[in-house]
Write an enzyme that holds these catalytic residues in place. Sequence first.
Site, PDB file in Angstrom:
ATOM      1  N   CYS A 125      38.536  35.427  38.622  1.00  0.00           N
ATOM      2  CA  CYS A 125      38.809  35.250  37.177  1.00  0.00           C
ATOM      3  C   CYS A 125      38.564  36.549  36.408  1.00  0.00           C
ATOM      4  CB  CYS A 125      37.960  34.125  36.592  1.00  0.00           C
ATOM      5  SG  CYS A 125      38.292  32.483  37.295  1.00  0.00           S
ATOM      6  N   ARG A 126      37.296  36.895  36.197  1.00  0.00           N
ATOM      7  CA  ARG A 126      36.995  37.995  35.275  1.00  0.00           C
ATOM      8  C   ARG A 126      37.278  39.377  35.863  1.00  0.00           C
ATOM      9  NH1 ARG A 126      31.025  36.092  34.405  1.00  0.00           N
ATOM     10  NH2 ARG A 126      31.475  35.426  36.541  1.00  0.00           N
ATOM     11  N   SER A 127      36.766  39.656  37.073  1.00  0.00           N
ATOM     12  CA  SER A 127      36.899  41.043  37.553  1.00  0.00           C
ATOM     13  C   SER A 127      38.332  41.424  37.935  1.00  0.00           C
ATOM     14  CB  SER A 127      35.906  41.362  38.678  1.00  0.00           C
ATOM     15  OG  SER A 127      36.078  40.550  39.798  1.00  0.00           O
TER      16      SER A 127
ATOM     17  N   CYS B 137      32.497  40.508  39.481  1.00  0.00           N
ATOM     18  CA  CYS B 137      32.036  39.224  38.930  1.00  0.00           C
ATOM     19  C   CYS B 137      31.550  38.368  40.098  1.00  0.00           C
ATOM     20  CB  CYS B 137      33.135  38.537  38.115  1.00  0.00           C
ATOM     21  SG  CYS B 137      34.612  38.102  39.054  1.00  0.00           S
TER      22      CYS B 137
ATOM     23  N   ASN C 212      35.398  36.923  41.974  1.00  0.00           N
ATOM     24  CA  ASN C 212      36.520  37.883  42.046  1.00  0.00           C
ATOM     25  C   ASN C 212      37.874  37.174  41.965  1.00  0.00           C
ATOM     26  OD1 ASN C 212      37.801  40.404  44.388  1.00  0.00           O
ATOM     27  ND2 ASN C 212      37.664  40.532  42.177  1.00  0.00           N
TER      28      ASN C 212
ATOM     29  N   ASP D 151      31.674  33.313  31.980  1.00  0.00           N
ATOM     30  CA  ASP D 151      32.397  32.788  33.145  1.00  0.00           C
ATOM     31  C   ASP D 151      33.320  31.656  32.676  1.00  0.00           C
ATOM     32  OD1 ASP D 151      33.218  31.586  35.458  1.00  0.00           O
ATOM     33  OD2 ASP D 151      31.214  31.396  36.337  1.00  0.00           O
TER      34      ASP D 151
HETATM   35  P1  4NP Z   1      34.713  34.731  38.350  1.00  0.00           P
HETATM   36  O1  4NP Z   1      34.720  33.154  38.084  1.00  0.00           O
HETATM   37  O2  4NP Z   1      33.307  35.100  38.767  1.00  0.00           O
HETATM   38  O3  4NP Z   1      35.062  35.296  37.001  1.00  0.00           O
HETATM   39  O4  4NP Z   1      35.749  34.992  39.405  1.00  0.00           O
HETATM   40  C1  4NP Z   1      34.286  32.210  39.021  1.00  0.00           C
HETATM   41  C2  4NP Z   1      35.110  31.858  40.074  1.00  0.00           C
HETATM   42  C3  4NP Z   1      34.709  30.889  40.970  1.00  0.00           C
HETATM   43  C4  4NP Z   1      33.476  30.280  40.815  1.00  0.00           C
HETATM   44  C5  4NP Z   1      32.648  30.646  39.759  1.00  0.00           C
HETATM   45  C6  4NP Z   1      33.058  31.615  38.871  1.00  0.00           C
HETATM   46  N1  4NP Z   1      33.073  29.267  41.725  1.00  0.00           N
HETATM   47  O5  4NP Z   1      32.029  28.622  41.473  1.00  0.00           O
HETATM   48  O6  4NP Z   1      33.769  29.053  42.732  1.00  0.00           O
END
Ligand code: 4NP
Length: 169
Positions: free
Chosen positions: A16-18, A11, A14, A127
Amino acid sequence: MADPIKVLMVCLGNICRSPTAEAVFRARVQAAGLGNQILVDSAGTSDWHAGEAPDPRSIHHAAGRHHDISGLRARQVQAEDFENFHYIFAMDRQNLRDLQQHCPPQQRHKLGLFLQHGSGQLQDVPDPYEHGPQQFEQVLDLVEDASSGLLAFLRQQHVQLHAGQQKGA
Ligand code: 4NP
């Protein structure tokens, strides 16, 4: 025994989702007795959270479904990942475009969307970072569903996984 099949979940951050997909799919693999035959990891297209634990909200919602993701640590996708992993699944289409930009042409067949293996119509795991509890629960719903589909797909593709199942491994 054949070399393990290596699966990378990707993702943006790294956190939240992945990592959620890594833990849920690994649990599915282990429950099927295939923990030695399918290895799972995760990474982010960005380095924004490298070295950090998953987002506390992801840890909380995963724990609600009996997955402890607190020990995972974020890392950015590396050039070697395209070589080392057999399957690389993006959580959304932007992640996939970013991976395609960095992936050598001869490895691009390894890239895909995780929700290709889901049973619904959505292409992207939304997201949840700027959102609330419902979105974190939705991540888990989508990831659980796609994990079932992915395991079934890998069993179809790889004869050795059937052998492992028959032995009751
Ligand atoms: P992820 O979510 O891609 O599922 O880990 C996010 C985590 C952090 C951010 C965006 C999405 N950020 O903007 O810091």
